[in-house]
Design a protein around this motif. Sequence first.
Motif, PDB file in Angstrom:
ATOM      1  N   ARG A 147       0.815  -1.214   0.000  1.00 40.22           N
ATOM      2  CA  ARG A 147       0.000   0.000   0.000  1.00 40.22           C
ATOM      3  C   ARG A 147       0.853   1.270   0.000  1.00 40.22           C
ATOM      4  O   ARG A 147       0.342   2.352  -0.202  1.00 40.22           O
ATOM      5  CB  ARG A 147      -0.935   0.012   1.212  1.00 40.22           C
ATOM      6  N   ARG A 148       2.141   1.153   0.245  1.00 38.22           N
ATOM      7  CA  ARG A 148       3.019   2.329   0.321  1.00 38.22           C
ATOM      8  C   ARG A 148       3.699   2.640  -1.005  1.00 38.22           C
ATOM      9  O   ARG A 148       3.477   3.675  -1.596  1.00 38.22           O
ATOM     10  CB  ARG A 148       4.055   2.159   1.420  1.00 38.22           C
ATOM     11  N   SER A 149       4.545   1.745  -1.469  1.00 35.61           N
ATOM     12  CA  SER A 149       5.268   2.050  -2.711  1.00 35.61           C
ATOM     13  C   SER A 149       4.553   1.522  -3.948  1.00 35.61           C
ATOM     14  O   SER A 149       4.964   1.824  -5.068  1.00 35.61           O
ATOM     15  CB  SER A 149       6.699   1.505  -2.646  1.00 35.61           C
ATOM     16  N   LEU A 150       3.479   0.741  -3.750  1.00 32.95           N
ATOM     17  CA  LEU A 150       2.663   0.231  -4.849  1.00 32.95           C
ATOM     18  C   LEU A 150       3.491  -0.571  -5.847  1.00 32.95           C
ATOM     19  O   LEU A 150       3.332  -0.454  -7.057  1.00 32.95           O
ATOM     20  CB  LEU A 150       1.927   1.390  -5.537  1.00 32.95           C
ATOM     21  N   SER A 151       4.365  -1.409  -5.308  1.00 32.73           N
ATOM     22  CA  SER A 151       5.286  -2.174  -6.144  1.00 32.73           C
ATOM     23  C   SER A 151       4.737  -3.530  -6.577  1.00 32.73           C
ATOM     24  O   SER A 151       5.470  -4.314  -7.186  1.00 32.73           O
ATOM     25  CB  SER A 151       6.608  -2.384  -5.400  1.00 32.73           C
ATOM     26  N   ASP A 152       3.470  -3.814  -6.299  1.00 32.10           N
ATOM     27  CA  ASP A 152       2.891  -5.093  -6.717  1.00 32.10           C
ATOM     28  C   ASP A 152       3.114  -5.283  -8.215  1.00 32.10           C
ATOM     29  O   ASP A 152       2.847  -4.379  -9.017  1.00 32.10           O
ATOM     30  CB  ASP A 152       1.390  -5.129  -6.427  1.00 32.10           C
ATOM     31  N   ALA A 153       3.585  -6.467  -8.580  1.00 29.77           N
ATOM     32  CA  ALA A 153       3.883  -6.756  -9.980  1.00 29.77           C
ATOM     33  C   ALA A 153       2.607  -7.010 -10.771  1.00 29.77           C
ATOM     34  O   ALA A 153       1.647  -7.591 -10.258  1.00 29.77           O
ATOM     35  CB  ALA A 153       4.797  -7.978 -10.071  1.00 29.77           C
ATOM     36  N   LEU A 154       2.618  -6.562 -12.006  1.00 30.49           N
ATOM     37  CA  LEU A 154       1.526  -6.816 -12.934  1.00 30.49           C
ATOM     38  C   LEU A 154       2.033  -7.683 -14.071  1.00 30.49           C
ATOM     39  O   LEU A 154       3.169  -7.527 -14.519  1.00 30.49           O
ATOM     40  CB  LEU A 154       0.970  -5.511 -13.508  1.00 30.49           C
ATOM     41  N   ARG A 155       1.184  -8.575 -14.526  1.00 31.70           N
ATOM     42  CA  ARG A 155       1.486  -9.366 -15.712  1.00 31.70           C
ATOM     43  C   ARG A 155       0.956  -8.600 -16.929  1.00 31.70           C
ATOM     44  O   ARG A 155       0.136  -7.701 -16.775  1.00 31.70           O
ATOM     45  CB  ARG A 155       0.808 -10.738 -15.623  1.00 31.70           C
ATOM     46  N   PRO A 156       1.392  -8.950 -18.113  1.00 33.02           N
ATOM     47  CA  PRO A 156       0.906  -8.234 -19.291  1.00 33.02           C
ATOM     48  C   PRO A 156      -0.616  -8.252 -19.439  1.00 33.02           C
ATOM     49  O   PRO A 156      -1.194  -7.296 -19.937  1.00 33.02           O
ATOM     50  CB  PRO A 156       1.576  -8.972 -20.457  1.00 33.02           C
ATOM     51  N   ALA A 157      -1.274  -9.310 -18.972  1.00 32.65           N
ATOM     52  CA  ALA A 157      -2.733  -9.403 -19.104  1.00 32.65           C
ATOM     53  C   ALA A 157      -3.450  -9.230 -17.763  1.00 32.65           C
ATOM     54  O   ALA A 157      -4.597  -9.645 -17.613  1.00 32.65           O
ATOM     55  CB  ALA A 157      -3.101 -10.742 -19.715  1.00 32.65           C
ATOM     56  N   SER A 158      -2.815  -8.584 -16.799  1.00 31.12           N
ATOM     57  CA  SER A 158      -3.431  -8.410 -15.481  1.00 31.12           C
ATOM     58  C   SER A 158      -4.673  -7.528 -15.559  1.00 31.12           C
ATOM     59  O   SER A 158      -4.756  -6.606 -16.366  1.00 31.12           O
ATOM     60  CB  SER A 158      -2.442  -7.759 -14.501  1.00 31.12           C
ATOM     61  N   SER A 159      -5.630  -7.833 -14.676  1.00 30.02           N
ATOM     62  CA  SER A 159      -6.805  -6.993 -14.470  1.00 30.02           C
ATOM     63  C   SER A 159      -6.669  -6.368 -13.091  1.00 30.02           C
ATOM     64  O   SER A 159      -6.492  -7.076 -12.096  1.00 30.02           O
ATOM     65  CB  SER A 159      -8.084  -7.818 -14.525  1.00 30.02           C
ATOM     66  N   VAL A 160      -6.743  -5.046 -13.043  1.00 29.62           N
ATOM     67  CA  VAL A 160      -6.578  -4.299 -11.796  1.00 29.62           C
ATOM     68  C   VAL A 160      -7.866  -3.523 -11.536  1.00 29.62           C
ATOM     69  O   VAL A 160      -8.322  -2.773 -12.396  1.00 29.62           O
ATOM     70  CB  VAL A 160      -5.389  -3.314 -11.897  1.00 29.62           C
ATOM     71  N   TYR A 161      -8.448  -3.742 -10.350  1.00 29.92           N
ATOM     72  CA  TYR A 161      -9.674  -3.041  -9.964  1.00 29.92           C
ATOM     73  C   TYR A 161      -9.373  -2.162  -8.765  1.00 29.92           C
ATOM     74  O   TYR A 161      -8.827  -2.626  -7.767  1.00 29.92           O
ATOM     75  CB  TYR A 161     -10.791  -4.026  -9.629  1.00 29.92           C
ATOM     76  N   VAL A 162      -9.736  -0.887  -8.879  1.00 27.94           N
ATOM     77  CA  VAL A 162      -9.530   0.090  -7.805  1.00 27.94           C
ATOM     78  C   VAL A 162     -10.907   0.479  -7.277  1.00 27.94           C
ATOM     79  O   VAL A 162     -11.760   0.912  -8.045  1.00 27.94           O
ATOM     80  CB  VAL A 162      -8.783   1.341  -8.321  1.00 27.94           C
ATOM     81  N   LEU A 163     -11.109   0.316  -5.962  1.00 32.41           N
ATOM     82  CA  LEU A 163     -12.404   0.643  -5.388  1.00 32.41           C
ATOM     83  C   LEU A 163     -12.269   1.245  -4.018  1.00 32.41           C
ATOM     84  O   LEU A 163     -11.228   1.096  -3.355  1.00 32.41           O
ATOM     85  CB  LEU A 163     -13.290  -0.601  -5.330  1.00 32.41           C
ATOM     86  N   GLN A 164     -13.304   1.924  -3.601  1.00 32.43           N
ATOM     87  CA  GLN A 164     -13.337   2.439  -2.231  1.00 32.43           C
ATOM     88  C   GLN A 164     -13.840   1.325  -1.339  1.00 32.43           C
ATOM     89  O   GLN A 164     -14.832   0.658  -1.657  1.00 32.43           O
ATOM     90  CB  GLN A 164     -14.272   3.638  -2.123  1.00 32.43           C
TER      91      GLN A 164
END
Length: 89
Positions: free
Chosen positions: A67-84
Motif C-alpha cells: 500500500r506504500r510504494s505500490l510495487s505489486d507486480a503486474l502481468r501483461p494481461a493483469s486486471s486491476v480493480y480500484v475501489l473504495q
Amino acid sequence: MARLVFTQQLRRFTATPEIEAPSATLREALDAAFRVNPRLRGYVLDDQGHLRANVVVYIDGRASRDRRSLSDALRPASSVYVLQALSGG
C-alpha cells in the motif's frame, strides 16, 4: 497490456478512465490513469503517495500487498480493480 478499472464508487467524484497500459507495477498503472485525469490521484492516494485507507486494489482477484510504494507486480494481461472500501454496521 494490464487493464485498470475504477469501480462505480469513485466515478461519483471524478472521471475514472478505464485504461490499458504496458505497466510492470501497480504504481506505473496508476500513474498512467493519473496522466489521463490528474484529479483522480487525490481520491486514490494520500499526500505521501500511498493508497488512501479507504481504497482497496485487487490485482487478478487478489488484494494488493504494498500500500506504500505500490510495487505489486503486474502481468501483461493483469486486471486491476480500484475501489473504495465500504464500511458500515
